[in-house]
Design an enzyme around this catalytic site. Sequence first.
Site, mmCIF file in Angstrom:
data_model
loop_
_atom_site.group_PDB
_atom_site.id
_atom_site.type_symbol
_atom_site.label_atom_id
_atom_site.label_comp_id
_atom_site.label_asym_id
_atom_site.label_seq_id
_atom_site.Cartn_x
_atom_site.Cartn_y
_atom_site.Cartn_z
ATOM 1 C CG ASP A 151 60.438 10.369 -5.579
ATOM 2 O OD1 ASP A 151 60.554 11.482 -5.045
ATOM 3 O OD2 ASP A 151 59.341 9.794 -5.715
ATOM 4 N N GLY A 167 60.422 19.778 -4.367
ATOM 5 C CA GLY A 167 60.680 21.198 -4.092
ATOM 6 C C GLY A 167 61.773 21.431 -3.063
ATOM 7 C CD GLU A 180 68.875 18.940 -0.663
ATOM 8 O OE1 GLU A 180 69.997 19.237 -1.083
ATOM 9 O OE2 GLU A 180 68.553 17.790 -0.286
ATOM 10 C CG ASP A 238 53.828 13.631 -3.609
ATOM 11 O OD1 ASP A 238 54.879 14.197 -3.974
ATOM 12 O OD2 ASP A 238 53.766 12.426 -3.332
HETATM 13 C C1 GLA Z 1 56.903 10.664 -4.113
HETATM 14 C C2 GLA Z 1 56.696 11.439 -5.409
HETATM 15 C C3 GLA Z 1 55.406 10.991 -6.069
HETATM 16 C C4 GLA Z 1 55.452 9.495 -6.337
HETATM 17 C C5 GLA Z 1 55.721 8.751 -5.034
HETATM 18 C C6 GLA Z 1 55.976 7.276 -5.271
HETATM 19 O O1 GLA Z 1 55.954 10.979 -3.141
HETATM 20 O O2 GLA Z 1 56.662 12.813 -5.156
HETATM 21 O O3 GLA Z 1 55.199 11.706 -7.285
HETATM 22 O O4 GLA Z 1 56.471 9.229 -7.275
HETATM 23 O O5 GLA Z 1 56.868 9.265 -4.361
HETATM 24 O O6 GLA Z 1 56.233 6.592 -4.091
#
Ligand code: GLA
Length: 376
Positions: A127, A162, A164, A183
């Site tokens: 992430d 998305g 960079e 998300d």
């Molecule tokens: C980000 C990701 C999500 C999830 C959360 C977990 O928002 O984009 O898909 O993994 O972190 O905290």
Amino acid sequence: MLGSVPPMGFNTWNTFGQNIDENTVKELADSMVNKGLLDAGYSYLCIDDCWSEKKRDPQTGKIVADKVRFPSGMKALGDYIHSKGLKFGMYSCAGALTCARYPGSFGKEYLDAQTFAEYGCDYLKYDYCFRPSCDSRILYRRMGMALRATGREMMYSICTGGYEHPEKWARSAGGQLYRSTPDIEDSYESFKNIAESQLSNLCFSAPGCFNDMDMLTVGMYGEGNVGNGGCSFAEYKTQFVLWCLFGVPLMLGCDIRKLDGDVLDLVTNKNLIALNRDPECRPPFEVGAHPWLPGKKSFMRFLSNGEYAVGFFNFGQQRGSVPFYLFNAGLTENSGYGMILENLLTGEKTEVLTDVYEQELEPHDCAVYKAKLIKI
Ligand code: GLA
């Protein structure tokens, strides 16, 4: 080759958020097998954020699994997942903390990659939160190299939401998939906006590294961590058909322990999954939009067996016809060819088409066909 077609599996985040523990994960593993999801192709069981203690082990510096929720540890859980014939996915972050503020891998990439390899991981989602202010490509390359250095094959899921432009560099950083969207939430607007925003990105998606439109919300019906009103079955059908037609990863996010009936039939539909996993992985293109009714759109995709797929979507608020202009697909009136469409869900066939086909659809509904070229 790892990632020759988009991965399929399940991820804990959409439904469980931080409420995950080893018994729940074992039940999820059992359900993936017992409900036929593994047989349908869903092989990765991925644990998302919130699996660890808030602090690393002071002696070893390693991330440690939450001692209350995962008392047997991640290696034992990985062994259980593997004993079911599934693959084991885990989560970390390129920053100092994960998005939910658990330890991230920044500066500890090689140690953490080694830890994941010791757990028996087959997949890492990586992430984007709490990073230093720098060009993130270097951080993603670093983990890409650290994973390879372990000698264990692990699919690398780059997740920048998305930011960079990951479509331009995720492949070069060793990734097999890159999240190119914010998300998802369990609402029609959320998945519709995601799909529409990706049309210009899908040309970067190809065997070895795929555009990732986020975990599916199909079947959540508003329950769980990203449940936000939920969708109707027709809307979930539209979501699943979009993800299949667009050739992106199919990671289920609903509580698969409760999955049954029409939703289970939908997500295990052989024709839709074959479309998603077409080996040539060609991107779709638009073949029709209604001239004055907004949101009526059709897309086509070239398939590897010489056939085509055509999807019709009514993103608007009114019932209406969605056109497919055969000239947009490359067919001229004097070509000597026409097309027959066969509905992937009902098996119904059209007559031989030569110019325009119109599909009547309720708002938010869709239809999807395979198309054959016919000499006339
Ligand atoms: C980000 C990701 C999500 C999830 C959360 C977990 O928002 O984009 O898909 O993994 O972190 O905290």
